[in-house]
Design an enzyme around this catalytic site. Sequence first.
Site, PDB file in Angstrom:
ATOM      1  N   ILE A 164      39.902  37.237  36.903  1.00  0.00           N
ATOM      2  CA  ILE A 164      39.968  38.666  37.198  1.00  0.00           C
ATOM      3  C   ILE A 164      41.428  39.022  37.439  1.00  0.00           C
ATOM      4  O   ILE A 164      42.059  38.514  38.358  1.00  0.00           O
ATOM      5  CB  ILE A 164      39.126  39.020  38.436  1.00  0.00           C
ATOM      6  N   ALA A 173      43.536  33.300  40.150  1.00  0.00           N
ATOM      7  CA  ALA A 173      43.293  33.035  38.730  1.00  0.00           C
ATOM      8  C   ALA A 173      44.390  32.161  38.144  1.00  0.00           C
ATOM      9  O   ALA A 173      44.122  31.260  37.338  1.00  0.00           O
ATOM     10  CB  ALA A 173      43.203  34.353  37.962  1.00  0.00           C
ATOM     11  N   TYR A 183      40.918  35.375  41.161  1.00  0.00           N
ATOM     12  CA  TYR A 183      41.455  36.738  41.131  1.00  0.00           C
ATOM     13  C   TYR A 183      42.960  36.693  41.357  1.00  0.00           C
ATOM     14  O   TYR A 183      43.424  36.098  42.331  1.00  0.00           O
ATOM     15  CB  TYR A 183      40.777  37.591  42.203  1.00  0.00           C
ATOM     16  N   SER A 184      43.734  37.272  40.453  1.00  0.00           N
ATOM     17  CA  SER A 184      45.179  37.417  40.595  1.00  0.00           C
ATOM     18  C   SER A 184      45.831  36.048  40.819  1.00  0.00           C
ATOM     19  O   SER A 184      45.757  35.177  39.967  1.00  0.00           O
ATOM     20  CB  SER A 184      45.477  38.406  41.727  1.00  0.00           C
ATOM     21  N   GLU A 185      46.463  35.816  41.965  1.00  0.00           N
ATOM     22  CA  GLU A 185      47.077  34.521  42.221  1.00  0.00           C
ATOM     23  C   GLU A 185      46.048  33.400  42.129  1.00  0.00           C
ATOM     24  O   GLU A 185      46.340  32.303  41.621  1.00  0.00           O
ATOM     25  CB  GLU A 185      47.734  34.505  43.599  1.00  0.00           C
TER      26      GLU A 185
END
Length: 288
Positions: free
Chosen positions: A163, A134, A130-132
Site C-alpha cells: 500500500i 512496504a 504500508y509506505s515504509e
Amino acid sequence: MKFLCLPGAYGSAKNFQVQLGPLAEELERRGLCTFTYSQGTHEVDPPQGWEDYFGARPLYRFLDTRQGDTFETLRRLRHVPHSMPAEDTMRMFQKAGEGEDWHQRVWREALDAVFKTLDEDPEIDGIIGYSEGAMVGASLIVEEAERAKKSGCQRRIKFAMFISGAPPLKFEGKDRIVAQLFDEAGIVIDIPTFHIFGCDDAFLSSAVALFNVCEPSKATMYDHGLGHIVPRDAENVGVLGEILQEIMPKVEEGNRRAASEQQQRKESGLSGMDKSEFATPALLRTTS
C-alpha cells in the site's frame, strides 16, 4: 493465509490495526486470511507540525534515525511532477547514505528485526506493508529469495500486498544503500503481488517504481483515487474485497501446486528451484 502487517513510518502495530481495520474485517468476513501486526523497534517523535497526524503515541519506525534521517529526501518527492519516469525520480533522491557507513548498519538491523518476527510465527506466509513498511517488506522478500538460493531453505512469503509502497533497497559497496530500480536491476520480486495506491499520492513515483520491479504476470494494481493513505471507505473496501476474492484462491492453489511439484522432485531424486507456475493477470481498476 496469514499476513504479517507492517505499518508506515511514525506508525505502530496498534495504529495500523485501526488503519487497516475495514479492509481486514472484509477479508476475514470472506474467509480469505488472518492478520498479525508488527512495528519498528525505534520509538520516534512525529515531525514538527505533524504532532497530531499519525495517531496515538508511542510511534515507531523500522529505521533508527537518531543519527539523521536516511530517507529524508523521500519527502521531497512530493514536489516532483508525476510525468517524470519513476526510476528517474527515485535516482534523484537516493544520494542519502553516501559516505556514511552507519546507514548500512541501520538497514541491516531493521531487516533482521523483521526476519526475527517472521521466524517466531511459522504460520505467516504473506506480507502487507504500508509506505515504509512496504519498502521493508519488499526488501525482505528479495533477501529471503537470495537466502533460499544460497541455503536451499524454503521461502516463507508467498504473496504480498503493498500500500503506497517503495522499491526494495540493497547494499552497495561499503557505505551505501540504494533502491533497486527496474532499468538497473530488472525484476527482483517474483512472487504474486497486489499494489494499492492512489493517483493523488504525493509519493506515487515510489509506488510505481515498486510495481515495476515485480513480476508483471503476477502483479495486480488498484488505484483508489486518493492520496498516501490506507483506503477505508466502503466503496474501495468492497472493490478490494472482490479483487482479492479472485486473486487469493489462485495464489493458494499455485502454492499447493508448487509444493507438490517440489515434493515430487525430492522423491524422484531430482533437484531444482521451487518455482510456482501461478500467474495473475495484471489489472487496473479505479473508482470514480
